[in-house]
Motif scaffolding. Structure first.
Motif, PDB file in Angstrom:
ATOM      1  N   LEU A  22       0.580  -1.029   0.067  1.00 20.06           N
ATOM      2  CA  LEU A  22      -0.101   0.162   0.034  1.00 20.06           C
ATOM      3  C   LEU A  22       0.862   1.288  -0.014  1.00 20.06           C
ATOM      4  O   LEU A  22       1.652   1.236   0.637  1.00 20.06           O
ATOM      5  N   THR A  23       0.634   2.066  -1.102  1.00 21.64           N
ATOM      6  CA  THR A  23       1.336   3.470  -1.069  1.00 21.64           C
ATOM      7  C   THR A  23       1.575   4.031   0.300  1.00 21.64           C
ATOM      8  O   THR A  23       0.571   3.935   1.135  1.00 21.64           O
ATOM      9  N   ARG A  24       2.731   4.540   0.641  1.00 21.24           N
ATOM     10  CA  ARG A  24       3.065   5.215   1.848  1.00 21.24           C
ATOM     11  C   ARG A  24       2.980   4.121   3.154  1.00 21.24           C
ATOM     12  O   ARG A  24       4.227   3.997   3.522  1.00 21.24           O
ATOM     13  N   ILE A  25       2.122   3.334   3.431  1.00 20.05           N
ATOM     14  CA  ILE A  25       2.141   2.377   4.491  1.00 20.05           C
ATOM     15  C   ILE A  25       3.051   1.552   4.446  1.00 20.05           C
ATOM     16  O   ILE A  25       3.719   1.130   5.256  1.00 20.05           O
ATOM     17  N   SER A  26       3.318   0.797   3.252  1.00 21.46           N
ATOM     18  CA  SER A  26       4.417  -0.130   3.036  1.00 21.46           C
ATOM     19  C   SER A  26       5.659   0.279   3.253  1.00 21.46           C
ATOM     20  O   SER A  26       6.530  -0.644   3.171  1.00 21.46           O
ATOM     21  N   TRP A  27       5.939   1.450   3.089  1.00 17.17           N
ATOM     22  CA  TRP A  27       7.324   2.074   3.251  1.00 17.17           C
ATOM     23  C   TRP A  27       7.741   2.787   4.384  1.00 17.17           C
ATOM     24  O   TRP A  27       8.532   3.413   4.663  1.00 17.17           O
ATOM     25  N   GLU A  28       6.794   2.699   5.554  1.00 15.23           N
ATOM     26  CA  GLU A  28       7.067   3.077   6.983  1.00 15.23           C
ATOM     27  C   GLU A  28       6.908   2.257   8.009  1.00 15.23           C
ATOM     28  O   GLU A  28       6.149   1.113   7.878  1.00 15.23           O
ATOM     29  N   ARG A  29       7.728   2.293   9.080  1.00 20.90           N
ATOM     30  CA  ARG A  29       7.523   1.406  10.272  1.00 20.90           C
ATOM     31  C   ARG A  29       7.645   2.382  11.561  1.00 20.90           C
ATOM     32  O   ARG A  29       8.318   3.215  11.525  1.00 20.90           O
ATOM     33  N   THR A  30       6.899   1.959  12.599  1.00 19.12           N
ATOM     34  CA  THR A  30       7.040   2.804  13.788  1.00 19.12           C
ATOM     35  C   THR A  30       6.327   1.944  14.987  1.00 19.12           C
ATOM     36  O   THR A  30       6.106   0.946  15.090  1.00 19.12           O
ATOM     37  N   THR A  31       6.195   2.511  16.232  1.00 13.40           N
ATOM     38  CA  THR A  31       5.774   2.122  17.327  1.00 13.40           C
ATOM     39  C   THR A  31       4.178   2.423  17.379  1.00 13.40           C
ATOM     40  O   THR A  31       3.504   2.685  16.426  1.00 13.40           O
ATOM     41  N   PRO A  32       3.621   1.629  18.288  1.00 14.33           N
ATOM     42  CA  PRO A  32       2.133   1.482  18.437  1.00 14.33           C
ATOM     43  C   PRO A  32       1.834   2.976  18.568  1.00 14.33           C
ATOM     44  O   PRO A  32       0.549   3.365  17.947  1.00 14.33           O
ATOM     45  N   GLU A  33       2.526   3.906  19.279  1.00  9.40           N
ATOM     46  CA  GLU A  33       2.143   5.205  19.588  1.00  9.40           C
ATOM     47  C   GLU A  33       2.082   5.942  18.126  1.00  9.40           C
ATOM     48  O   GLU A  33       1.235   6.854  17.636  1.00  9.40           O
ATOM     49  N   GLY A  34       2.979   5.689  17.152  1.00 11.56           N
ATOM     50  CA  GLY A  34       3.183   6.190  16.081  1.00 11.56           C
ATOM     51  C   GLY A  34       2.076   6.127  14.997  1.00 11.56           C
ATOM     52  O   GLY A  34       1.420   6.562  14.449  1.00 11.56           O
ATOM     53  N   TRP A  35       1.611   4.591  15.143  1.00 10.04           N
ATOM     54  CA  TRP A  35       0.708   4.139  14.211  1.00 10.04           C
ATOM     55  C   TRP A  35      -0.806   4.592  14.559  1.00 10.04           C
ATOM     56  O   TRP A  35      -1.767   5.100  13.860  1.00 10.04           O
ATOM     57  N   GLN A  36      -0.955   4.748  15.876  1.00  9.55           N
ATOM     58  CA  GLN A  36      -2.138   5.253  16.670  1.00  9.55           C
ATOM     59  C   GLN A  36      -2.290   6.986  16.104  1.00  9.55           C
ATOM     60  O   GLN A  36      -3.257   7.173  15.616  1.00  9.55           O
ATOM     61  N   GLN A  37      -1.164   7.637  16.203  1.00  4.17           N
ATOM     62  CA  GLN A  37      -1.221   8.983  15.954  1.00  4.17           C
ATOM     63  C   GLN A  37      -1.471   9.093  14.283  1.00  4.17           C
ATOM     64  O   GLN A  37      -2.271  10.077  14.030  1.00  4.17           O
ATOM     65  N   ALA A  38      -0.909   8.150  13.524  1.00  4.19           N
ATOM     66  CA  ALA A  38      -1.235   8.433  12.320  1.00  4.19           C
ATOM     67  C   ALA A  38      -2.697   8.049  11.693  1.00  4.19           C
ATOM     68  O   ALA A  38      -3.338   8.743  10.977  1.00  4.19           O
ATOM     69  N   ILE A  39      -3.217   7.003  12.564  1.00  2.68           N
ATOM     70  CA  ILE A  39      -4.703   6.690  12.219  1.00  2.68           C
ATOM     71  C   ILE A  39      -5.543   7.736  12.763  1.00  2.68           C
ATOM     72  O   ILE A  39      -6.478   8.124  12.036  1.00  2.68           O
TER      73      ILE A  39
END
Length: 555
Positions: A47-64
């Motif tokens: 998936l564009t953008r998503i498949s080229w990123e990694r982060t913590t639970p807090e990082g993904w929570q903030q992105a959502i």
């Protein structure tokens, strides 16, 4: 033919540079359903953008949360938790990557040292360095992040990203000087230092396994201003292999206060413990957050439990598996003075023998056990004498074959005091916004083996009794901050004043300001003066806007 082959060979470096990095395919149906309307899916499952990123639970929570607010993504709380869970595990961080940035998730107030002036100007003028290093991205994604900042916050170009143009008569830069803007130099460093694909992530993905944590665990910890904490932590499994329920019993050594809690937790990426617990007693700490890291062998869990309007209160904890072997968790005091007698000394542990005599204990040369006062499987009280000639330094406690290495110190005198934290912040409040408190603690230090104070070999002696006061930090002419910023209790707790204009201050200013927090001991230096230490406290306005409201829980 030969010319075409030569051109193809010359083009190989260019092709290598322009070929996009391999992404991390997304396989979760819910993530695909909710994200693919905007993030296009390719033939490899990326998936564009998503498949080229990694982060913590807090990082993904903030992105959502950003997707919900700005792009109208519709998610129920349960769906949001599922998305965070999948991305945190399959697009997360390895332990070695997460550990340097753990203070961000633990809500610690920590001084940060920028790796360069350019990173400081371009990134840290708006947010923490911990937030940056909590992410891993491809080079293209780091570049796109810069563009996203410019789109969302246009003033960042002139405030942080770009340097102002030189005046017309300015001399040219010296030969070889890097004349690029701060953002270009910063993003070059960040993209090389925090890439998408790393050996740490490859190694962890290969070895990551479900957490097998059910059972009885032992807690040792400390809370600023409240001292040492010991207790029991029972982890119980659920139908979900990554989710657990917990039962906790804590005891504060200095006050004897106890706390009983129950909670639940989810372990992301095989190591990232995120939990909440509630107080089962009538205590004032109703709900607290648990952010910890599980060791690779799953024998130990470490981190911070925190609470408060700004998460300013917390307990640093280390949790280890209980076994049938005797264990020394800790002691009630961290230092003994030379020449002292009949010192009451309490040892906390698990499965401690109950038929001990003085001969079964060894505290090192110059420290003798006069008698065993009381003993149980979890606590042992002894009476100690320390000779005047006992050598200062760290000491072990040997209880038959059980040894606690460097458990306490012997000292001849306190050479200086540090106020912890040395640099702190509190927030005004109490009218329409909550106050942000700050707890202080005074730590005594011995000069160490080199006989020189304030050198690396100095020995921490733990908290010492002091009298607390506030002194002016002279930052502006006619400063009067100490009279308005707030009050300091006898236990070192700073309580800020009310927010809003104060007609009693010059120009009706708010009650903000900066002061010295001073701890004065009864101990005296060689000149007969009381030993004291001080820390810098900034008292600022409330956090009027919080961009990360907890609509979506991380677990």
């Amino acid at each position: 033919m030969r010319k075409a082959f030569a051109l193809a060979v010359l083009a190989l470096p260019l092709l290598a540079q322009t070929t996009p990095e391999e992404g991390l395919p997304v396989a979760n149906p819910l993530v695909i359903a909710k994200c693919s309307p905007c993030h296009q899916k390719d033939a490899k499952g990326n998936l564009t953008r998503i498949s080229w990123e990694r982060t913590t639970p807090e990082g993904w929570q903030q992105a959502i949360k950003r997707m919900v607010r700005l792009h109208g993504v519709s998610l129920t709380p349960d769906e949001a938790r599922q998305v965070v869970r999948y991305l945190s595990t399959h697009h997360g961080l390895a332990p070695d990557e997460a550990r340097p940035a753990l203070y961000q998730a633990e809500r610690r107030m920590q001084d940060e040292t920028p790796p360069s002036d350019q990173v400081r100007d371009a990134c840290m003028s708006c947010h923490t360095w911990g937030r940056v290093i909590s992410w891993r991205r491809s080079k293209e994604e780091w570049d796109l992040l810069v563009k996203m900042h410019i789109g969302y916050f246009p003033t960042v170009e002139t405030n942080s990203f770009r340097r102002p143009p030189p005046p017309p008569n300015a001399p040219p830069p010296p030969p070889g000087a890097d004349a690029r803007d701060p953002v270009d130099r910063a993003i070059e460093y960040i993209s090389k230092t925090f890439p998408l694909h790393t050996p740490e992530w490859a190694n962890w993905r290969a070895s990551m396994r479900a957490p097998k944590l059910a059972g009885r665990w032992l807690i040792s910890g400390a809370q600023l201003g409240q001292g040492r904490v010991y207790g029991e932590f029972v982890i119980e499994p659920t139908a979900d292999p990554d989710q657990f329920t917990t039962r906790t019993h804590l005891r504060y050594v200095s006050s004897g206060r106890t706390m009983t809690r129950s909670g639940r937790a989810l372990v992301y990426t095989g190591h990232a413990w995120r939990g909440t617990s509630t107080n089962q007693d009538s205590g004032d700490v109703k709900s607290l957050r648990e952010v910890m890291m599980v060791s690779r062998d799953q024998s130990q869990i470490e981190g911070r439990w925190f609470w408060g309007a700004y998460d300013e209160f917390g307990i640093d904890v280390t949790i280890r598996r209980a076994s049938s072997d005797p264990v020394i968790l800790g002691i009630d005091r961290l230092a003994l003075k030379t020449g002292s007698t009949a010192q009451r000394f309490e040892i906390f542990g698990d499965n401690l023998p109950t038929n001990l005599t003085a001969a079964d204990l060894d505290f090192g040369a110059g420290v003798s056990v006069q008698r065993v006062v009381s003993q149980s499987p979890t606590a042992l009280v002894v009476q100690l004498d320390v000779t005047s000639g006992a050598f200062p330094g760290k000491r072990d406690i040997a209880l038959r074959r059980t040894v606690a290495v460097g458990a306490f110190s012997v000292y001849d005198k306190i050479d200086y005091i540090k106020v912890m934290p040395e640099a702190a912040m509190a927030r005004l409040g109490g009218t329409s916004h909550p106050k942000g408190m700050q707890q202080f603690e005074a730590i005594g230090y011995h000069r160490g083996a080199d006989n020189k104070p304030r050198t690396p070999d100095d020995i921490s002696l733990g908290p010492v009794e002091v009298a607390w006061s506030v002194e002016e930090f002279y930052a502006t002419y006619g400063d009067d901050d100490k009279d308005f910023v707030g009050t300091l209790t006898p236990t070192g707790l700073f309580i800020p004043a009310l927010e809003g204009p104060n007609p009693k201050r010059q120009f009706s200013r708010n009650n903000y300001g900066d002061v010295w927090v001073v701890a004065t001991s009864k101990e005296q230096d060689k000149d007969g003066k009381a030993i004291s230490g001080r820390g810098h406290l900034v008292v600022t306005i409330p956090l009027y806007v919080r961009w990360d409201q907890p609509e979506v829980a991380a677990q």
